[in-house]
Design an enzyme around this catalytic site. Sequence first.
Site, PDB file in Angstrom:
ATOM      1  N   ASP A 100      42.022  28.534  28.202  1.00  0.00           N
ATOM      2  CA  ASP A 100      40.612  28.493  28.614  1.00  0.00           C
ATOM      3  C   ASP A 100      40.214  29.839  29.202  1.00  0.00           C
ATOM      4  O   ASP A 100      41.063  30.614  29.628  1.00  0.00           O
ATOM      5  CB  ASP A 100      40.334  27.355  29.614  1.00  0.00           C
ATOM      6  N   GLU A 140      42.904  26.183  33.665  1.00  0.00           N
ATOM      7  CA  GLU A 140      43.329  27.083  34.745  1.00  0.00           C
ATOM      8  C   GLU A 140      42.130  27.659  35.470  1.00  0.00           C
ATOM      9  O   GLU A 140      42.114  27.759  36.692  1.00  0.00           O
ATOM     10  CB  GLU A 140      44.209  28.207  34.178  1.00  0.00           C
TER      11      GLU A 140
HETATM   12  N1  BES Z   1      44.937  35.274  35.649  1.00  0.00           N
HETATM   13  C1  BES Z   1      44.142  34.969  36.768  1.00  0.00           C
HETATM   14  C2  BES Z   1      44.835  35.203  38.089  1.00  0.00           C
HETATM   15  C3  BES Z   1      45.266  36.603  38.354  1.00  0.00           C
HETATM   16  C4  BES Z   1      44.562  37.691  37.898  1.00  0.00           C
HETATM   17  C5  BES Z   1      46.403  36.805  39.080  1.00  0.00           C
HETATM   18  C6  BES Z   1      45.002  38.975  38.134  1.00  0.00           C
HETATM   19  C7  BES Z   1      46.831  38.073  39.360  1.00  0.00           C
HETATM   20  C8  BES Z   1      46.133  39.168  38.875  1.00  0.00           C
HETATM   21  C9  BES Z   1      43.714  33.518  36.671  1.00  0.00           C
HETATM   22  O1  BES Z   1      43.244  33.174  35.407  1.00  0.00           O
HETATM   23  C10 BES Z   1      42.557  33.294  37.586  1.00  0.00           C
HETATM   24  O2  BES Z   1      41.550  33.928  37.419  1.00  0.00           O
HETATM   25  N2  BES Z   1      42.694  32.358  38.483  1.00  0.00           N
HETATM   26  C11 BES Z   1      41.619  31.937  39.280  1.00  0.00           C
HETATM   27  C12 BES Z   1      42.022  30.630  39.891  1.00  0.00           C
HETATM   28  C13 BES Z   1      40.902  29.805  40.406  1.00  0.00           C
HETATM   29  C14 BES Z   1      39.830  29.522  39.396  1.00  0.00           C
HETATM   30  C15 BES Z   1      41.428  28.530  40.979  1.00  0.00           C
HETATM   31  C16 BES Z   1      41.334  32.991  40.337  1.00  0.00           C
HETATM   32  O3  BES Z   1      42.245  33.692  40.806  1.00  0.00           O
HETATM   33  O4  BES Z   1      40.170  33.125  40.686  1.00  0.00           O
HETATM   34 MN    MN Z   2      44.516  33.795  33.957  1.00  0.00          MN
HETATM   35 MN    MN Z   3      41.152  33.987  35.285  1.00  0.00          MN
END
Ligand code: BES
Ligand code: MN
Ligand code: MN
Length: 456
Positions: free
Chosen positions: A88, A152
């Site tokens: 997603d 996610e």
């Molecule tokens: N891939 C990201 C998280 C990430 C990005 C970790 C760059 C480390 C470096 C993930 O898809 C993400 O965006 N997670 C969300 C989680 C939330 C929607 C619960 C976030 O971090 O905002």
């Molecule tokens: Mn991600």
């Molecule tokens: Mn993300």
Amino acid sequence: MQAWKDYQSENKDRFLEELLGLLRIPSVSADSKYKADVARCADAVKEHMLKAGCDTAEICPTAGHPIVYGEKIIDPKLPTVLVYGHYDVQPPDPLNLWTTGPFDPQIRDGKIYARGACDDKGQMFMHIKAIETMVKTNSQPCNIKIMIEGEEEVGSSNLGKFLEDNKERLKANIVLVSDTSMISMDSPSIESGLRGLTAVEIEVTGPNRDLHSGVYGGAVANPLNTLCKMVASLHDENGHITIPGFYDKVADLSAEERASINQAPFDLEEYKKELGIKETWGEKGYTTLERTGIRPTLDLNGIWGGYQGEGSKTVLPSKAQAKITMRLVPNQRPHEIGELFQKHFESIAPGYVTVKVTRGHGGEPVVTPTDSPAYKAAAKAIKTTFGKDPIPTRGGGSIPIVALFEKTLGLKTVLLGFGLDNDNIHSPNEKYDIFNYYKGIETIPYFHKYFAESAE
Ligand code: BES
Ligand code: MN
Ligand code: MN
């Protein structure tokens, strides 16, 4: 491994074409108007797993978007790696700031531009191509299970139940995830932690309808003015969050740990220049790397109300709304911090408005060990393909399910990410360097090889 290299170079154009195909599917999990596209993307991922050589791959429906789960078991006596990723993507808005369409992937200057190019289609697909490489060259060193989810970006709220319900099926020795970033291709790094998160939504209501701001303005409180003032009070002049108890459980790092975080190459001038800012901002007493790696935050992600169309409209809106998320660090708990926020925000509400706080999704922070055989296998894989030892860093983002891998399945995670901080994830013109894509596909099989060897 020459066979891997040969297979990958013979198939590299197809590897790229196939990724572009996935990027054309607008699998936006947050917006129900894309529901059918999300399902279509899940199907495409499943087909790719089968084509890559998985023995089984299936769509697992959930209360939300489906999970795609596949396996390639070669020998039950060998260790098993559980690969996790997500198909997603974030909403593409604001659309007018994209140079080319978010779901019309284009290559410019060696980079793939599309929503999801880096986060996480480009990165999760490297694993499918790595599996293909190992299967087709008859050289898979361990068992592989692969779970690619579709929620996610909206907090993985149905994946926890899937883990609970499938403990036996998901049995493994380690979880491997490519959904984080590196410092640069010249300074390869491995994130050894993720921040947690807790989300809230706020609604501030004043009068029972929009009012003429001349007839009533000055005598009836404006909910937008009030919301802005309340939100502004959540930070003090030193960038500290003012919610009572917010920092109570925050783990203080030792001087050595802080020094090690600050050893990572970081050029503040370059950072500011690249972002177009004159100064950085943040919690007093901490460096930029500490502010994003080990300190909690509170940010507005959206605020709205009143008139936003062309020209002006003299209105005193009835309602004002905001979305806020807080990034959490060890030992802060999403539920507790959400509760502290709610209590505090309600307590500072002036009598002339009604404040409603709705608590949303969350995820626990995690720290992954850097002295485990799995981390060492990842470090050795990077050394093999980059020619340099990776630097351990603390990432600022969140992947909510990672804490549950440990809690529910008893599994540690290795964050073998190949993105860059300036890949514009969640932002217009998201990109992923083709170089990073191929480098990931090249590196991943070595992780499996070294991890399997470490268990011998
Ligand atoms: N891939 C990201 C998280 C990430 C990005 C970790 C760059 C480390 C470096 C993930 O898809 C993400 O965006 N997670 C969300 C989680 C939330 C929607 C619960 C976030 O971090 O905002
Ligand atoms: Mn991600
Ligand atoms: Mn993300």
